[in-house]
Design a protein around this motif. Structure first.
Motif, PDB file in Angstrom:
ATOM      1  N   ALA A   1      77.110 134.402 -21.251  1.00 35.63           N
ATOM      2  CA  ALA A   1      78.496 134.513 -21.719  1.00 35.63           C
ATOM      3  C   ALA A   1      78.993 133.237 -22.389  1.00 35.63           C
ATOM      4  N   ASP A   2      78.372 132.103 -22.084  1.00 34.59           N
ATOM      5  CA  ASP A   2      78.827 130.844 -22.668  1.00 34.59           C
ATOM      6  C   ASP A   2      77.660 129.873 -22.831  1.00 34.59           C
ATOM      7  N   ALA A   3      77.961 128.581 -22.845  1.00 33.81           N
ATOM      8  CA  ALA A   3      76.951 127.565 -23.128  1.00 33.81           C
ATOM      9  C   ALA A   3      76.183 127.115 -21.890  1.00 33.81           C
ATOM     10  N   THR A   4      76.506 127.665 -20.735  1.00 39.70           N
ATOM     11  CA  THR A   4      75.900 127.199 -19.491  1.00 39.70           C
ATOM     12  C   THR A   4      75.285 128.354 -18.727  1.00 39.70           C
ATOM     13  N   TYR A   5      74.138 128.116 -18.146  1.00 38.88           N
ATOM     14  CA  TYR A   5      73.618 129.069 -17.173  1.00 38.88           C
ATOM     15  C   TYR A   5      73.062 128.291 -15.992  1.00 38.88           C
ATOM     16  N   SER A   6      73.132 128.912 -14.821  1.00 39.04           N
ATOM     17  CA  SER A   6      72.724 128.259 -13.580  1.00 39.04           C
ATOM     18  C   SER A   6      71.877 129.204 -12.750  1.00 39.04           C
ATOM     19  N   TYR A   7      71.010 128.614 -11.929  1.00 36.45           N
ATOM     20  CA  TYR A   7      70.203 129.379 -10.995  1.00 36.45           C
ATOM     21  C   TYR A   7      69.717 128.443  -9.906  1.00 36.45           C
ATOM     22  N   THR A   8      69.119 128.992  -8.872  1.00 34.97           N
ATOM     23  CA  THR A   8      68.572 128.168  -7.798  1.00 34.97           C
ATOM     24  C   THR A   8      67.078 128.410  -7.682  1.00 34.97           C
ATOM     25  N   ILE A   9      66.379 127.388  -7.179  1.00 34.17           N
ATOM     26  CA  ILE A   9      64.954 127.535  -6.880  1.00 34.17           C
ATOM     27  C   ILE A   9      64.710 126.944  -5.497  1.00 34.17           C
ATOM     28  N   PRO A  10      63.840 127.572  -4.714  1.00 33.53           N
ATOM     29  CA  PRO A  10      63.519 126.994  -3.405  1.00 33.53           C
ATOM     30  C   PRO A  10      62.667 125.745  -3.593  1.00 33.53           C
ATOM     31  N   LEU A  11      62.882 124.761  -2.753  1.00 31.17           N
ATOM     32  CA  LEU A  11      62.113 123.519  -2.865  1.00 31.17           C
ATOM     33  C   LEU A  11      60.835 123.635  -2.032  1.00 31.17           C
ATOM     34  N   THR A  12      60.003 124.603  -2.424  1.00 31.84           N
ATOM     35  CA  THR A  12      58.741 124.872  -1.735  1.00 31.84           C
ATOM     36  C   THR A  12      57.532 124.500  -2.580  1.00 31.84           C
ATOM     37  N   LYS A  13      57.737 124.275  -3.883  1.00 27.68           N
ATOM     38  CA  LYS A  13      56.668 123.925  -4.809  1.00 27.68           C
ATOM     39  C   LYS A  13      57.148 122.790  -5.697  1.00 27.68           C
ATOM     40  N   ASP A  14      56.207 122.114  -6.346  1.00 28.33           N
ATOM     41  CA  ASP A  14      56.565 121.096  -7.323  1.00 28.33           C
ATOM     42  C   ASP A  14      57.327 121.736  -8.475  1.00 28.33           C
ATOM     43  N   ILE A  15      58.008 120.898  -9.263  1.00 29.22           N
ATOM     44  CA  ILE A  15      58.833 121.390 -10.372  1.00 29.22           C
ATOM     45  C   ILE A  15      58.304 120.822 -11.683  1.00 29.22           C
ATOM     46  N   LEU A  16      58.144 121.690 -12.687  1.00 27.38           N
ATOM     47  CA  LEU A  16      57.795 121.286 -14.044  1.00 27.38           C
ATOM     48  C   LEU A  16      59.021 121.516 -14.917  1.00 27.38           C
ATOM     49  N   VAL A  17      59.492 120.449 -15.573  1.00 28.72           N
ATOM     50  CA  VAL A  17      60.635 120.541 -16.479  1.00 28.72           C
ATOM     51  C   VAL A  17      60.129 120.351 -17.896  1.00 28.72           C
ATOM     52  N   GLN A  18      60.336 121.342 -18.762  1.00 29.36           N
ATOM     53  CA  GLN A  18      60.041 121.191 -20.186  1.00 29.36           C
ATOM     54  C   GLN A  18      61.371 121.136 -20.908  1.00 29.36           C
ATOM     55  N   ALA A  19      61.676 119.964 -21.433  1.00 25.81           N
ATOM     56  CA  ALA A  19      62.991 119.734 -22.025  1.00 25.81           C
ATOM     57  C   ALA A  19      63.184 120.558 -23.296  1.00 25.81           C
ATOM     58  N   GLY A  20      62.222 120.631 -24.156  1.00 25.66           N
ATOM     59  CA  GLY A  20      62.359 121.386 -25.398  1.00 25.66           C
ATOM     60  C   GLY A  20      62.229 120.488 -26.605  1.00 25.66           C
ATOM     61  N   GLY A  21      62.487 121.056 -27.755  1.00 21.64           N
ATOM     62  CA  GLY A  21      62.232 120.361 -29.008  1.00 21.64           C
ATOM     63  C   GLY A  21      63.395 119.579 -29.574  1.00 21.64           C
ATOM     64  N   SER A  22      64.470 119.431 -28.827  1.00 23.22           N
ATOM     65  CA  SER A  22      65.634 118.687 -29.317  1.00 23.22           C
ATOM     66  C   SER A  22      65.905 117.504 -28.414  1.00 23.22           C
ATOM     67  N   ASN A  23      67.055 116.875 -28.587  1.00 17.73           N
ATOM     68  CA  ASN A  23      67.446 115.746 -27.741  1.00 17.73           C
ATOM     69  C   ASN A  23      68.074 116.296 -26.464  1.00 17.73           C
ATOM     70  N   ASP A  24      67.470 115.987 -25.341  1.00 18.95           N
ATOM     71  CA  ASP A  24      67.921 116.537 -24.070  1.00 18.95           C
ATOM     72  C   ASP A  24      68.241 115.431 -23.078  1.00 18.95           C
TER      73      ASP A  24
END
Length: 187
Positions: free
Chosen positions: A51-74
Protein backbone atom coordinates in the motif's frame (compact mmCIF):
# COMPACT_ATOMS: atom_id res chain seq x y z
CA UNK A 1 17.93 -28.51 -4.91
CA UNK A 2 14.20 -28.58 -5.42
CA UNK A 3 12.44 -28.71 -2.06
CA UNK A 4 15.64 -27.92 -0.16
CA UNK A 5 15.32 -26.08 3.14
CA UNK A 6 17.90 -23.25 3.22
CA UNK A 7 19.99 -22.90 6.35
CA UNK A 8 19.49 -19.11 6.50
CA UNK A 9 16.76 -16.48 6.44
CA UNK A 10 16.84 -14.18 3.41
CA UNK A 11 16.28 -10.41 3.66
CA UNK A 12 16.23 -8.35 0.49
CA UNK A 13 15.77 -4.76 -0.57
CA UNK A 14 13.37 -3.70 -3.30
CA UNK A 15 15.97 -2.74 -5.91
CA UNK A 16 15.29 0.94 -5.19
CA UNK A 17 17.26 2.99 -2.63
CA UNK A 18 16.19 1.18 0.53
CA UNK A 19 16.47 1.47 4.28
CA UNK A 20 16.49 -2.06 5.68
CA UNK A 21 16.13 -2.26 9.46
CA UNK A 22 16.51 -5.50 11.42
CA UNK A 23 15.67 -5.29 15.13
CA UNK A 24 15.79 -8.07 17.69
CA UNK A 25 12.57 -8.56 19.62
CA UNK A 26 13.00 -11.60 21.86
CA UNK A 27 13.31 -14.75 19.75
CA UNK A 28 12.36 -12.99 16.50
CA UNK A 29 13.71 -10.21 14.32
CA UNK A 30 11.45 -7.44 13.07
CA UNK A 31 12.41 -6.55 9.49
CA UNK A 32 11.28 -3.28 7.89
CA UNK A 33 12.11 -2.26 4.32
CA UNK A 34 11.47 1.32 3.20
CA UNK A 35 11.85 2.19 -0.50
CA UNK A 36 12.98 5.57 -1.84
CA UNK A 37 13.44 7.02 -5.32
CA UNK A 38 16.61 8.90 -4.39
CA UNK A 39 19.94 8.03 -2.82
CA UNK A 40 19.32 10.54 -0.01
CA UNK A 41 16.31 8.52 1.17
CA UNK A 42 13.92 11.50 1.08
CA UNK A 43 11.37 10.65 -1.66
CA UNK A 44 9.40 7.55 -0.72
CA UNK A 45 8.01 5.33 -3.48
CA UNK A 46 5.30 2.70 -3.35
CA UNK A 47 6.56 -0.86 -3.12
CA UNK A 48 4.90 -3.07 -5.77
CA UNK A 49 2.22 -5.16 -4.10
CA UNK A 50 2.17 -2.96 -0.99
CA UNK A 51 0.00 0.00 0.00
CA UNK A 52 2.94 2.36 0.51
CA UNK A 53 6.73 2.64 0.60
CA UNK A 54 7.22 0.35 3.59
CA UNK A 55 6.70 -3.31 4.27
CA UNK A 56 7.48 -5.26 7.42
CA UNK A 57 7.68 -8.87 8.51
CA UNK A 58 9.24 -11.02 11.21
CA UNK A 59 11.68 -13.91 11.06
CA UNK A 60 12.54 -16.35 13.85
CA UNK A 61 16.13 -16.08 15.04
CA UNK A 62 16.77 -19.78 14.48
CA UNK A 63 19.04 -19.53 11.41
CA UNK A 64 21.70 -17.17 10.12
CA UNK A 65 20.53 -14.18 8.06
CA UNK A 66 21.59 -13.26 4.51
CA UNK A 67 20.89 -9.64 3.54
CA UNK A 68 21.09 -8.70 -0.15
CA UNK A 69 20.84 -4.94 -0.32
CA UNK A 70 20.20 -4.64 -4.06
CA UNK A 71 21.51 -2.62 -6.95
CA UNK A 72 21.02 0.88 -5.55
CA UNK A 73 22.26 2.89 -2.58
CA UNK A 74 20.95 1.22 0.55
CA UNK A 75 21.11 1.79 4.29
CA UNK A 76 21.16 -1.32 6.47
CA UNK A 77 20.48 -0.88 10.20
CA UNK A 78 20.89 -3.70 12.72
CA UNK A 79 19.59 -2.99 16.22
CA UNK A 80 20.56 -5.32 19.04
CA UNK A 81 22.46 -8.58 19.26
CA UNK A 82 20.54 -10.81 16.84
CA UNK A 83 22.15 -13.96 18.27
CA UNK A 84 22.85 -15.37 14.78
CA UNK A 85 25.48 -14.72 12.13
CA UNK A 86 24.54 -12.12 9.52
CA UNK A 87 25.98 -11.97 5.99
CA UNK A 88 25.47 -8.71 4.12
CA UNK A 89 25.97 -8.45 0.36
CA UNK A 90 25.98 -4.79 -0.63
CA UNK A 91 25.85 -5.68 -4.31
CA UNK A 92 25.99 -2.53 -6.50
CA UNK A 93 25.56 0.99 -5.19
CA UNK A 94 27.01 2.76 -2.19
CA UNK A 95 25.59 1.14 0.92
CA UNK A 96 25.73 2.26 4.54
CA UNK A 97 25.63 -0.03 7.57
CA UNK A 98 24.84 0.92 11.16
CA UNK A 99 25.11 -1.68 13.93
CA UNK A 100 23.68 -0.54 17.25
CA UNK A 101 24.32 -3.07 20.02
CA UNK A 102 25.92 -3.06 23.45
CA UNK A 103 27.87 -6.19 22.46
CA UNK A 104 29.28 -4.93 19.14
CA UNK A 105 33.01 -4.69 18.49
CA UNK A 106 34.68 -2.35 16.04
CA UNK A 107 34.53 -3.04 12.31
CA UNK A 108 37.55 -5.05 11.06
CA UNK A 109 38.09 -4.44 7.33
CA UNK A 110 39.62 -7.00 5.00
CA UNK A 111 41.72 -6.30 1.93
CA UNK A 112 39.83 -5.01 -1.11
CA UNK A 113 39.00 -7.57 -3.75
CA UNK A 114 37.84 -7.54 -7.36
CA UNK A 115 34.10 -8.08 -7.34
CA UNK A 116 32.05 -10.40 -9.47
CA UNK A 117 29.77 -7.39 -10.02
CA UNK A 118 30.54 -5.76 -13.34
CA UNK A 119 30.11 -2.21 -14.55
CA UNK A 120 30.42 -2.05 -18.32
CA UNK A 121 32.04 -5.49 -18.30
CA UNK A 122 34.78 -4.39 -15.88
CA UNK A 123 35.00 -5.88 -12.38
CA UNK A 124 34.66 -3.29 -9.62
CA UNK A 125 36.67 -3.19 -6.42
CA UNK A 126 34.67 -4.11 -3.37
CA UNK A 127 35.34 -3.84 0.32
CA UNK A 128 34.19 -5.85 3.29
CA UNK A 129 35.06 -7.08 6.71
CA UNK A 130 33.54 -8.27 9.96
CA UNK A 131 31.89 -6.99 13.13
CA UNK A 132 31.58 -9.24 16.16
CA UNK A 133 28.34 -8.94 18.10
CA UNK A 134 28.30 -11.12 21.19
CA UNK A 135 29.18 -14.65 20.08
CA UNK A 136 28.23 -14.01 16.45
CA UNK A 137 29.65 -12.25 13.40
CA UNK A 138 28.33 -9.80 10.84
CA UNK A 139 30.23 -10.36 7.59
CA UNK A 140 30.13 -7.57 5.01
CA UNK A 141 30.88 -8.03 1.29
CA UNK A 142 30.59 -5.93 -1.88
CA UNK A 143 30.59 -2.52 -0.22
CA UNK A 144 31.86 0.41 -2.26
CA UNK A 145 34.74 2.69 -1.15
CA UNK A 146 32.32 5.52 -0.26
CA UNK A 147 30.20 3.26 2.00
CA UNK A 148 29.99 4.06 5.70
CA UNK A 149 30.06 1.50 8.48
CA UNK A 150 29.11 2.68 11.97
CA UNK A 151 29.27 0.47 15.06
CA UNK A 152 28.03 1.77 18.38
CA UNK A 153 25.90 1.43 21.45
CA UNK A 154 22.18 2.07 21.19
CA UNK A 155 20.89 5.46 22.23
CA UNK A 156 20.07 5.49 25.94
CA UNK A 157 18.60 7.95 28.42
CA UNK A 158 21.55 9.65 30.14
CA UNK A 159 19.66 12.00 32.49
CA UNK A 160 16.13 12.71 33.69
CA UNK A 161 15.02 15.97 35.30
CA UNK A 162 13.31 15.63 37.67
CA UNK A 163 15.21 12.48 38.61
CA UNK A 164 13.60 9.06 38.58
CA UNK A 165 11.48 8.53 41.72
CA UNK A 166 11.78 12.22 42.66
CA UNK A 167 9.24 13.41 45.24
CA UNK A 168 7.67 16.82 45.74
CA UNK A 169 7.67 17.60 42.00
CA UNK A 170 5.06 20.16 40.96
CA UNK A 171 2.44 18.85 38.53
CA UNK A 172 3.20 21.68 36.10
CA UNK A 173 6.95 20.93 36.05
CA UNK A 174 8.63 20.14 32.75
CA UNK A 175 10.10 16.70 32.22
CA UNK A 176 13.53 16.92 30.58
CA UNK A 177 15.01 13.76 29.07
CA UNK A 178 18.60 13.81 27.81
CA UNK A 179 19.75 11.03 25.48
CA UNK A 180 23.29 9.74 24.92
CA UNK A 181 23.00 10.65 21.21
CA UNK A 182 20.99 13.15 19.18
CA UNK A 183 17.42 12.10 18.47
CA UNK A 184 15.86 12.75 15.09
CA UNK A 185 12.20 13.71 15.20
CA UNK A 186 9.92 10.99 13.85
CA UNK A 187 12.37 8.10 14.36
Amino acid sequence: NVGANPNFHFVSGTGANDIITITRSGAIADVTVEAFADAGWTTAITVPGEADATYSYTIPLTKDILVQAGGSNDKIIIVGDLGVDVFIDGMLGTDDLTVSSLNASAYVPRAATSSVDLIGGTPITDYGGTITVGANTITINNFEPASSIIVGDPNTVSTLNPADNATGVAVASNLVVTFSENVQKGT
